[in-house]
Design a protein around this motif. Structure first.
Motif, PDB file in Angstrom:
ATOM      1  N   GLY A  30      21.375 -34.214  38.401  1.00 46.16           N
ATOM      2  CA  GLY A  30      22.027 -34.118  39.712  1.00 46.16           C
ATOM      3  C   GLY A  30      22.495 -32.727  40.066  1.00 46.16           C
ATOM      4  N   PHE A  31      22.171 -31.744  39.244  1.00 44.13           N
ATOM      5  CA  PHE A  31      22.632 -30.383  39.533  1.00 44.13           C
ATOM      6  C   PHE A  31      21.969 -29.823  40.792  1.00 44.13           C
ATOM      7  CE2 PHE A  31      22.028 -25.773  39.083  1.00 44.13           C
ATOM      8  CZ  PHE A  31      23.347 -25.379  39.078  1.00 44.13           C
ATOM      9  N   LYS A  32      20.693 -30.105  41.008  1.00 45.87           N
ATOM     10  CA  LYS A  32      19.990 -29.579  42.179  1.00 45.87           C
ATOM     11  C   LYS A  32      20.624 -30.102  43.466  1.00 45.87           C
ATOM     12  CE  LYS A  32      15.368 -29.030  44.169  1.00 45.87           C
ATOM     13  NZ  LYS A  32      15.774 -29.409  45.530  1.00 45.87           N
ATOM     14  N   GLN A  33      21.009 -31.372  43.468  1.00 47.65           N
ATOM     15  CA  GLN A  33      21.648 -31.943  44.654  1.00 47.65           C
ATOM     16  C   GLN A  33      22.978 -31.256  44.962  1.00 47.65           C
ATOM     17  OE1 GLN A  33      20.214 -33.476  42.241  1.00 47.65           O
ATOM     18  NE2 GLN A  33      18.853 -35.099  43.002  1.00 47.65           N
ATOM     19  N   VAL A  34      23.736 -30.903  43.905  1.00 42.91           N
ATOM     20  CA  VAL A  34      24.999 -30.192  44.126  1.00 42.91           C
ATOM     21  C   VAL A  34      24.729 -28.835  44.744  1.00 42.91           C
ATOM     22  CG1 VAL A  34      26.985 -29.141  42.978  1.00 42.91           C
ATOM     23  CG2 VAL A  34      26.186 -31.393  42.267  1.00 42.91           C
ATOM     24  N   ASN A  35      23.719 -28.138  44.226  1.00 40.89           N
ATOM     25  CA  ASN A  35      23.373 -26.836  44.764  1.00 40.89           C
ATOM     26  C   ASN A  35      22.963 -26.932  46.225  1.00 40.89           C
ATOM     27  OD1 ASN A  35      23.797 -24.553  43.262  1.00 40.89           O
ATOM     28  ND2 ASN A  35      21.811 -24.558  42.248  1.00 40.89           N
ATOM     29  N   ASP A  36      22.135 -27.940  46.537  1.00 39.42           N
ATOM     30  CA  ASP A  36      21.634 -28.071  47.912  1.00 39.42           C
ATOM     31  C   ASP A  36      22.737 -28.476  48.874  1.00 39.42           C
ATOM     32  OD1 ASP A  36      19.174 -27.395  46.944  1.00 39.42           O
ATOM     33  OD2 ASP A  36      18.416 -29.461  46.829  1.00 39.42           O
ATOM     34  N   ALA A  37      23.630 -29.358  48.423  1.00 46.22           N
ATOM     35  CA  ALA A  37      24.651 -29.885  49.327  1.00 46.22           C
ATOM     36  C   ALA A  37      25.875 -28.978  49.436  1.00 46.22           C
ATOM     37  CB  ALA A  37      25.078 -31.275  48.846  1.00 46.22           C
ATOM     38  N   CYS A  38      26.277 -28.352  48.358  1.00 46.76           N
ATOM     39  CA  CYS A  38      27.550 -27.612  48.326  1.00 46.76           C
ATOM     40  C   CYS A  38      27.374 -26.099  48.249  1.00 46.76           C
ATOM     41  CB  CYS A  38      28.403 -28.079  47.155  1.00 46.76           C
ATOM     42  SG  CYS A  38      28.734 -29.848  47.134  1.00 46.76           S
ATOM     43  N   GLY A  39      26.166 -25.617  47.941  1.00 44.62           N
ATOM     44  CA  GLY A  39      25.929 -24.187  47.881  1.00 44.62           C
ATOM     45  C   GLY A  39      25.895 -23.662  46.455  1.00 44.62           C
ATOM     46  N   HIS A  40      25.372 -22.452  46.345  1.00 47.83           N
ATOM     47  CA  HIS A  40      25.205 -21.871  45.012  1.00 47.83           C
ATOM     48  C   HIS A  40      26.532 -21.518  44.353  1.00 47.83           C
ATOM     49  CE1 HIS A  40      20.854 -21.702  45.071  1.00 47.83           C
ATOM     50  NE2 HIS A  40      20.893 -21.227  46.312  1.00 47.83           N
ATOM     51  N   LYS A  41      27.546 -21.184  45.144  1.00 53.01           N
ATOM     52  CA  LYS A  41      28.852 -20.882  44.547  1.00 53.01           C
ATOM     53  C   LYS A  41      29.396 -22.096  43.822  1.00 53.01           C
ATOM     54  CE  LYS A  41      33.500 -19.188  45.534  1.00 53.01           C
ATOM     55  NZ  LYS A  41      34.475 -18.746  46.561  1.00 53.01           N
ATOM     56  N   ALA A  42      29.269 -23.257  44.467  1.00 52.19           N
ATOM     57  CA  ALA A  42      29.706 -24.495  43.813  1.00 52.19           C
ATOM     58  C   ALA A  42      28.874 -24.748  42.564  1.00 52.19           C
ATOM     59  CB  ALA A  42      29.598 -25.662  44.777  1.00 52.19           C
ATOM     60  N   GLY A  43      27.563 -24.484  42.666  1.00 52.08           N
ATOM     61  CA  GLY A  43      26.708 -24.683  41.504  1.00 52.08           C
ATOM     62  C   GLY A  43      27.111 -23.791  40.347  1.00 52.08           C
ATOM     63  N   ASP A  44      27.476 -22.511  40.634  1.00 53.95           N
ATOM     64  CA  ASP A  44      27.915 -21.594  39.572  1.00 53.95           C
ATOM     65  C   ASP A  44      29.224 -22.058  38.941  1.00 53.95           C
ATOM     66  OD1 ASP A  44      25.702 -20.056  40.028  1.00 53.95           O
ATOM     67  OD2 ASP A  44      26.751 -18.506  41.186  1.00 53.95           O
ATOM     68  N   GLU A  45      30.147 -22.506  39.790  1.00 53.96           N
ATOM     69  CA  GLU A  45      31.413 -22.989  39.248  1.00 53.96           C
ATOM     70  C   GLU A  45      31.203 -24.224  38.395  1.00 53.96           C
ATOM     71  OE1 GLU A  45      34.371 -23.546  42.223  1.00 53.96           O
ATOM     72  OE2 GLU A  45      34.364 -21.443  42.882  1.00 53.96           O
ATOM     73  N   LEU A  46      30.271 -25.075  38.820  1.00 52.45           N
ATOM     74  CA  LEU A  46      29.969 -26.270  38.039  1.00 52.45           C
ATOM     75  C   LEU A  46      29.405 -25.889  36.665  1.00 52.45           C
ATOM     76  CD1 LEU A  46      29.525 -29.300  37.630  1.00 52.45           C
ATOM     77  CD2 LEU A  46      27.359 -29.084  38.878  1.00 52.45           C
TER      78      LEU A  46
END
Length: 507
Positions: free
Chosen positions: A378-394
């Motif tokens: 589900g990491f790709k969905q987080v990146n697509d929905a919330c942005g790369h900053k959220a993905g980096d923090e995750l």
């Protein structure tokens, strides 16, 4: 090694003293032969004077070899020379003896020794002819004006001796600095550099009772002593030093990066900076600074004042130590960047491979090594929905959670993207390894707030086990097995873990 030891190994002054010893011995031969042929002396008297001269020459050779002469015995030397003047019929031979003796003996002792020596010479030149005139009224002896020439010569020899001593100390310190710099450049950790710095600083001071050096690490205001050398250093390592407790004028000087030298009663101004007695003779503090920051402080204290040449060498050495520490920091940073992930700070693929290879080749009380590959679901969905900053923090939060689930000595690494690796170098059995896999899955499933967005991801983990002693081909097989098991779990779309060659356990 310190200044005294270096000088003893090659001393130029000792060699020059040897030249003047040869000259003094040569000058003693004339009176020795002349007195032996004197007609007016009884044979026993001639034997006594010649024997005394012979013993004097032996005494000079012994003193030259030992590099020192006892002060209390020097009057006897000049008494023998005075007796030789009184008993000699050849004024030139007597004058040569005095010149040879003063040239050689002026190379030993301090200023007061030089003053006493001149007094001894003048007394010998004055009293010896008076004693001879009791027996031979028409005896003239050396010219009274010779005393002034002898004093000037003694002064010139004494100045030459001091210049040679200073030159020797300078050359010795240059050698110590070169050796210390080479050792510091070759050092691969900070503590080694700290210890080299303290020992070399002590060597620059010449060692001796009451001399000690310390090196403290910190930003200059609140530091900790990391190394100490010299006299009475017990309990200094680890001591906290507060340079912000200095009197304000000293504090301002130190803040600007300038060295501080205190002498005698002035040293008490630093009594409050640490819970240790401050040296009361001389105290020199040198900041370790580079254009990029403050790295610590080097100090040298003694129960006597510190010569300016020692302080100059300390400043030079402090600059070298600061440079070595900065170079080591740069190398450590480059190494960290080469083997660690820039986002999470975890080991990267290259370091994970090295850790796994080391785990397989190192003997352990536990027979198994576990290797896990972990991929986020589900990491790709987080990146697509919330942005790369959220993905980096995750990713950073996941990294922290993974580290919290394993033991000290285990390795968590990021291979790239949302893929992580786990190396467990000593596993008692498969059950222990699978418990850790369960903890990893449960930890990651806990909701995360990333860039203000609550998100939930899962994990698919592939686990492979190997016994210690596997070679490089087994390492590749182990990684492929873990990769296959991970994709087996991902195919279920439910997350969880699977052991290579077994069914997946879904979350």
């Amino acid at each position: 090694m310190n200044v005294r030891e270096v000088i003893r190994g090659w001393s130029l002054l000792h060699r020059v003293r040897g030249v003047f010893l040869f000259y003094a011995v040569f000058c003693a031969l004339g009176p020795l032969v002349q007195i032996g042929g004197t007609q007016w002396l009884h044979p026993s008297q001639k034997a006594l004077i010649d024997g005394s001269l012979f013993l004097l020459v032996g005494w000079w050779v012994l003193g030259w070899h030992r590099t020192r002469f006892p002060r209390l015995l020097e009057p006897f030397e000049w008494a023998i020379i005075g007796a030789s003047i009184a008993c000699s019929d050849d004024n030139d031979a007597a004058v040569n003896l005095v010149f040879g003796a003063i040239c050689f003996r002026a190379f030993y002792g301090n200023t007061w020794d030089w003053v006493r020596r001149v007094v001894y010479v003048e007394a010998a030149l004055l009293l010896a002819p008076l004693a001879r005139r009791i027996v031979t009224p028409d005896f003239e002896g050396p010219s009274p004006s010779l005393g002034a020439a002898i004093a000037v010569l003694a002064l010139l020899m004494f100045v030459l001796k001091n210049a040679l001593e200073q030159h020797e100390r300078m050359v010795a310190r240059e050698r110590i600095l070169a050796q210390g710099a080479a050792a510091a450049v070759a050092a691969t950790d900070r503590q080694t550099i700290y210890e080299i710095a303290a020992r070399t600083a002590l060597g620059l001071a010449g060692d001796g009772t009451g001399v000690r050096t310390t090196l403290s690490q910190g930003d200059g205001w609140s530091t900790h002593v990391r190394a100490a050398a010299g006299d009475r250093t017990e309990g200094l390592v680890g001591l906290e030093v507060h340079y912000d407790r200095m009197p304000q004028p000293l504090h301002d000087t130190f803040r600007d990066g300038d060295p501080i030298y205190l002498e005698g009663a002035e040293c008490s101004a630093l009594n409050a900076v640490a819970d240790a007695k401050v040296c009361q003779g001389g105290l020199f503090l040198v900041p370790l600074r580079t254009p990029n920051g403050w790295l610590g402080t080097m100090s040298i204290g003694a129960e006597r004042p510190l010569r300016s040449e020692i302080r100059t060498s300390m400043v030079t050495w402090a600059a070298q130590v600061a440079s070595s520490l900065e170079t080591l920091q740069l190398n450590e940073e480059l190494t960290r960047q080469a083997f660690h992930d820039s986002l999470t700070g975890l080991p990267n693929r290259a370091l994970v491979h090295d850790r796994l290879r080391l785990a397989l080749h190192t003997r352990s009380e536990h027979p198994l090594v576990a290797f896990m590959l972990l991929d986020l679901d589900g990491f790709k969905q987080v990146n697509d929905a919330c942005g790369h900053k959220a993905g980096d923090e995750l990713l950073c939060e996941v990294a922290n959670r993974l580290v919290g689930c394993v033991r000290q000595g285990d390795t968590i690494g990021r291979l790239g993207g949302d893929e992580f690796a786990v190396v467990l170098p000593g596993v008692r059995d498969r059950t222990q390894g699978l418990r850790i896999a369960e903890r990893l899955v449960e930890s990651i499933r806990t909701p995360v707030t990333a860039d203000g967005h609550p998100v939930v991801v899962g994990a698919s983990i592939g686990v492979a086990f190997a016994e210690h002693g596997a070679d490089s081909s087994n390492l590749d097989d182990l990684m492929r097995s873990a990769d296959a098991a991970m994709y087996q779990v991902k195919a279920t779309r439910n997350g969880g873990y699977a052991v290579a060659g077994a069914r997946a356990v879904t979350a």
